[in-house]
Write a protein that holds these residues in place. Sequence first.
Motif, PDB file in Angstrom:
ATOM      1  N   ASP A   7     115.216  55.400  38.071  1.00  0.00           N
ATOM      2  CA  ASP A   7     115.142  55.212  39.521  1.00  0.00           C
ATOM      3  C   ASP A   7     113.810  55.757  40.018  1.00  0.00           C
ATOM      4  O   ASP A   7     113.547  56.960  39.912  1.00  0.00           O
ATOM      5  CB  ASP A   7     116.320  55.966  40.160  1.00  0.00           C
ATOM      6  CG  ASP A   7     116.287  55.958  41.683  1.00  0.00           C
ATOM      7  OD1 ASP A   7     115.378  55.344  42.264  1.00  0.00           O
ATOM      8  OD2 ASP A   7     117.175  56.582  42.289  1.00  0.00           O
TER       9      ASP A   7
ATOM     10  N   LYS B  35     111.612  52.923  49.722  1.00  0.00           N
ATOM     11  CA  LYS B  35     112.587  52.165  48.926  1.00  0.00           C
ATOM     12  C   LYS B  35     112.459  52.523  47.441  1.00  0.00           C
ATOM     13  O   LYS B  35     111.532  53.197  47.021  1.00  0.00           O
ATOM     14  CB  LYS B  35     112.389  50.659  49.125  1.00  0.00           C
ATOM     15  CG  LYS B  35     112.590  50.200  50.564  1.00  0.00           C
ATOM     16  CD  LYS B  35     114.010  50.474  51.049  1.00  0.00           C
ATOM     17  CE  LYS B  35     114.229  49.953  52.457  1.00  0.00           C
ATOM     18  NZ  LYS B  35     115.613  50.210  52.944  1.00  0.00           N
TER      19      LYS B  35
ATOM     20  N   TYR C 181     114.519  50.015  40.370  1.00  0.00           N
ATOM     21  CA  TYR C 181     115.432  50.433  39.323  1.00  0.00           C
ATOM     22  C   TYR C 181     115.182  49.633  38.050  1.00  0.00           C
ATOM     23  O   TYR C 181     114.932  48.427  38.098  1.00  0.00           O
ATOM     24  CB  TYR C 181     116.888  50.219  39.742  1.00  0.00           C
ATOM     25  CG  TYR C 181     117.292  50.963  40.996  1.00  0.00           C
ATOM     26  CD1 TYR C 181     117.772  52.267  40.923  1.00  0.00           C
ATOM     27  CD2 TYR C 181     117.194  50.357  42.247  1.00  0.00           C
ATOM     28  CE1 TYR C 181     118.147  52.950  42.075  1.00  0.00           C
ATOM     29  CE2 TYR C 181     117.563  51.031  43.402  1.00  0.00           C
ATOM     30  CZ  TYR C 181     118.038  52.328  43.305  1.00  0.00           C
ATOM     31  OH  TYR C 181     118.401  52.999  44.449  1.00  0.00           O
TER      32      TYR C 181
ATOM     33  N   THR D 119     117.969  46.692  43.052  1.00  0.00           N
ATOM     34  CA  THR D 119     119.286  47.335  42.976  1.00  0.00           C
ATOM     35  C   THR D 119     119.632  47.591  41.511  1.00  0.00           C
ATOM     36  O   THR D 119     119.104  46.925  40.606  1.00  0.00           O
ATOM     37  CB  THR D 119     120.393  46.470  43.602  1.00  0.00           C
ATOM     38  OG1 THR D 119     120.587  45.296  42.791  1.00  0.00           O
ATOM     39  CG2 THR D 119     120.028  46.053  45.027  1.00  0.00           C
ATOM     40  N   THR D 120     120.560  48.523  41.297  1.00  0.00           N
ATOM     41  CA  THR D 120     120.998  48.803  39.937  1.00  0.00           C
ATOM     42  C   THR D 120     121.688  47.593  39.319  1.00  0.00           C
ATOM     43  O   THR D 120     121.484  47.286  38.132  1.00  0.00           O
ATOM     44  CB  THR D 120     121.958  50.010  39.923  1.00  0.00           C
ATOM     45  OG1 THR D 120     121.288  51.159  40.448  1.00  0.00           O
ATOM     46  CG2 THR D 120     122.428  50.318  38.516  1.00  0.00           C
TER      47      THR D 120
ATOM     48  N   GLU E 240     121.153  44.427  39.860  1.00  0.00           N
ATOM     49  CA  GLU E 240     120.137  43.450  39.449  1.00  0.00           C
ATOM     50  C   GLU E 240     119.386  43.930  38.211  1.00  0.00           C
ATOM     51  O   GLU E 240     119.019  43.132  37.334  1.00  0.00           O
ATOM     52  CB  GLU E 240     119.162  43.196  40.598  1.00  0.00           C
ATOM     53  CG  GLU E 240     119.780  42.471  41.775  1.00  0.00           C
ATOM     54  CD  GLU E 240     118.831  42.386  42.966  1.00  0.00           C
ATOM     55  OE1 GLU E 240     117.854  43.175  43.005  1.00  0.00           O
ATOM     56  OE2 GLU E 240     119.058  41.536  43.840  1.00  0.00           O
TER      57      GLU E 240
END
Length: 220
Positions: free
Chosen positions: A97, A145, A148, A207-208, A210
Amino acid sequence: MSVRNRRPLLVPAVLVVGAGLALTACGPDNADPVAGPTATAAPTKGAVTPPTGAASRPATHTPPTGGTGAATDPCDIQHLSIHVTARAGAPNQWVIDVRNTGASACTLSSSPGVDLGNSAARDQSKNIKPVLASGTSRFPVPAGKNAYAVIDLDPSGATTGTAAGINELNVLADEEGTNMPLANTQNFPLPDGVRVLNPRMGLYRATTAEAVASMTAAPK
């Protein structure tokens, strides 16, 4: 997850400029201290070589489309926060992250530079590098933002034939950025008994979920 501080992330620079003049009949004291930026502590071990071979990429890429679009400057390590955590329900998978803490958008390489090794080993040149999903475009990260990436250390779920002595995951957030030399590699400890065999990793995603989908598309 805590970060093992073994390698300098950024040499702290604190400049204090001051001139103290004794009082004289000609004028008053003159003191003007100036403080530079403060950097956080970082790993002290020598830099880890980023993925090569199948994982290598050309130095220049097609600018990204969509998202912020206009952001083309590489992210500066001073404006990034990097964390690695285990993915819930998937013991072999770890989420990388990277948060843009700066005031403006910037870009990262299509995926982070990652390898796996032993924290006590002097020679890091034989560290294990994951097979990467296909993709070369730099990934835009708006201010505030996150980007990930997900790595699966043992996609087959094998319990035998796995690499011995692996206890650390090394991450360079942008392996192509002009503001990110190899000394900015950060080291994250892995738990005892972690299994590593033919690891694979996806591209940066917003996003995680994705990022997991990208990882599953990587060659086995």
